[in-house]
Motif scaffolding. Sequence first.
Motif, PDB file in Angstrom:
ATOM      1  N   VAL A  41       0.852  -1.190   0.000  1.00 13.92           N
ATOM      2  CA  VAL A  41       0.000   0.000   0.000  1.00 13.92           C
ATOM      3  C   VAL A  41       0.888   1.241   0.000  1.00 13.92           C
ATOM      4  N   THR A  42       0.618   2.172  -0.935  1.00 10.06           N
ATOM      5  CA  THR A  42       1.384   3.422  -1.033  1.00 10.06           C
ATOM      6  C   THR A  42       0.429   4.575  -1.346  1.00 10.06           C
ATOM      7  N   ASN A  43       0.958   5.776  -1.343  1.00 12.39           N
ATOM      8  CA  ASN A  43       0.233   6.989  -1.756  1.00 12.39           C
ATOM      9  C   ASN A  43      -1.118   7.113  -1.062  1.00 12.39           C
ATOM     10  N   ILE A  44      -1.077   7.147   0.263  1.00 11.38           N
ATOM     11  CA  ILE A  44      -2.299   7.180   1.060  1.00 11.38           C
ATOM     12  C   ILE A  44      -2.819   8.609   1.196  1.00 11.38           C
ATOM     13  N   LEU A  45      -4.127   8.759   1.032  1.00  9.22           N
ATOM     14  CA  LEU A  45      -4.819  10.033   1.247  1.00  9.22           C
ATOM     15  C   LEU A  45      -5.930   9.784   2.242  1.00  9.22           C
ATOM     16  N   ILE A  46      -5.946  10.552   3.336  1.00  6.20           N
ATOM     17  CA  ILE A  46      -6.992  10.438   4.341  1.00  6.20           C
ATOM     18  C   ILE A  46      -7.509  11.836   4.640  1.00  6.20           C
ATOM     19  N   CYS A  47      -8.810  12.018   4.549  1.00  5.46           N
ATOM     20  CA  CYS A  47      -9.419  13.294   4.914  1.00  5.46           C
ATOM     21  C   CYS A  47     -10.822  13.026   5.429  1.00  5.46           C
ATOM     22  N   THR A  48     -11.393  14.005   6.107  1.00  2.86           N
ATOM     23  CA  THR A  48     -12.753  13.801   6.588  1.00  2.86           C
ATOM     24  C   THR A  48     -13.691  13.722   5.391  1.00  2.86           C
ATOM     25  N   TRP A  49     -14.837  13.096   5.602  1.00  7.06           N
ATOM     26  CA  TRP A  49     -15.822  12.971   4.529  1.00  7.06           C
ATOM     27  C   TRP A  49     -16.265  14.356   4.058  1.00  7.06           C
ATOM     28  N   ALA A  50     -16.429  15.295   4.995  1.00  4.46           N
ATOM     29  CA  ALA A  50     -16.839  16.658   4.635  1.00  4.46           C
ATOM     30  C   ALA A  50     -15.777  17.331   3.773  1.00  4.46           C
ATOM     31  N   GLU A  51     -14.487  17.148   4.121  1.00  4.99           N
ATOM     32  CA  GLU A  51     -13.400  17.713   3.308  1.00  4.99           C
ATOM     33  C   GLU A  51     -13.394  17.093   1.914  1.00  4.99           C
ATOM     34  N   TYR A  52     -13.614  15.796   1.849  1.00  2.92           N
ATOM     35  CA  TYR A  52     -13.651  15.132   0.549  1.00  2.92           C
ATOM     36  C   TYR A  52     -14.800  15.682  -0.306  1.00  2.92           C
ATOM     37  N   GLN A  53     -15.980  15.786   0.278  1.00  2.00           N
ATOM     38  CA  GLN A  53     -17.133  16.290  -0.476  1.00  2.00           C
ATOM     39  C   GLN A  53     -16.893  17.713  -0.962  1.00  2.00           C
ATOM     40  N   ALA A  54     -16.270  18.552  -0.127  1.00  2.00           N
ATOM     41  CA  ALA A  54     -16.025  19.945  -0.492  1.00  2.00           C
ATOM     42  C   ALA A  54     -14.967  20.081  -1.586  1.00  2.00           C
ATOM     43  N   ASN A  55     -14.085  19.097  -1.696  1.00  2.00           N
ATOM     44  CA  ASN A  55     -12.963  19.171  -2.641  1.00  2.00           C
ATOM     45  C   ASN A  55     -12.905  17.979  -3.581  1.00  2.00           C
ATOM     46  N   LYS A  56     -14.028  17.329  -3.813  1.00  2.00           N
ATOM     47  CA  LYS A  56     -14.079  16.084  -4.580  1.00  2.00           C
ATOM     48  C   LYS A  56     -13.402  16.187  -5.942  1.00  2.00           C
ATOM     49  N   THR A  57     -13.700  17.205  -6.707  1.00  2.26           N
ATOM     50  CA  THR A  57     -13.135  17.336  -8.052  1.00  2.26           C
ATOM     51  C   THR A  57     -11.613  17.416  -7.986  1.00  2.26           C
ATOM     52  N   LEU A  58     -11.096  18.220  -7.084  1.00  7.11           N
ATOM     53  CA  LEU A  58      -9.640  18.354  -6.934  1.00  7.11           C
ATOM     54  C   LEU A  58      -9.010  17.043  -6.465  1.00  7.11           C
ATOM     55  N   LEU A  59      -9.579  16.436  -5.421  1.00  8.77           N
ATOM     56  CA  LEU A  59      -8.997  15.214  -4.857  1.00  8.77           C
ATOM     57  C   LEU A  59      -9.048  14.045  -5.833  1.00  8.77           C
ATOM     58  N   ASP A  60     -10.147  13.906  -6.577  1.00  7.53           N
ATOM     59  CA  ASP A  60     -10.254  12.818  -7.542  1.00  7.53           C
ATOM     60  C   ASP A  60      -9.291  12.994  -8.712  1.00  7.53           C
ATOM     61  N   GLY A  61      -8.842  14.221  -8.953  1.00  5.58           N
ATOM     62  CA  GLY A  61      -7.966  14.490 -10.087  1.00  5.58           C
ATOM     63  C   GLY A  61      -6.487  14.548  -9.749  1.00  5.58           C
TER      64      GLY A  61
END
Length: 90
Positions: free
Chosen positions: A58-78
């Motif tokens: 397992v490498t390149n781990i990203l962990i954030c709160t669900w609210a942070e993910y929802q607020a930044n979904k486009t950026l994080l998914d890209g």
Amino acid sequence: MTYWVSFDMNVTGGTVSIIGTQGEFSARQRVSYMTYVDNSSPLSVNYSVKSGSPTVTVTNILICTWAEYQANKTLLDGIGYFTGDTMPRA
């Protein structure tokens, strides 16, 4: 608290399933899922062996709160995840 967890996983020599996700994994791929963490113990990824004698990396781990993910979904998914050679640009 609910978190968004995403990581690169490389499976060689067999097949595994990750508890909390759907499907079986037998190659390199990005795995992402939502999970509840109560902050009383370390975050872990639990998997079960479906076939063979797999080695899981397992490498390149990203962990954030669900609210942070929802607020930044486009950026994080890209995100082009950092491999150690060059830093991705936003």
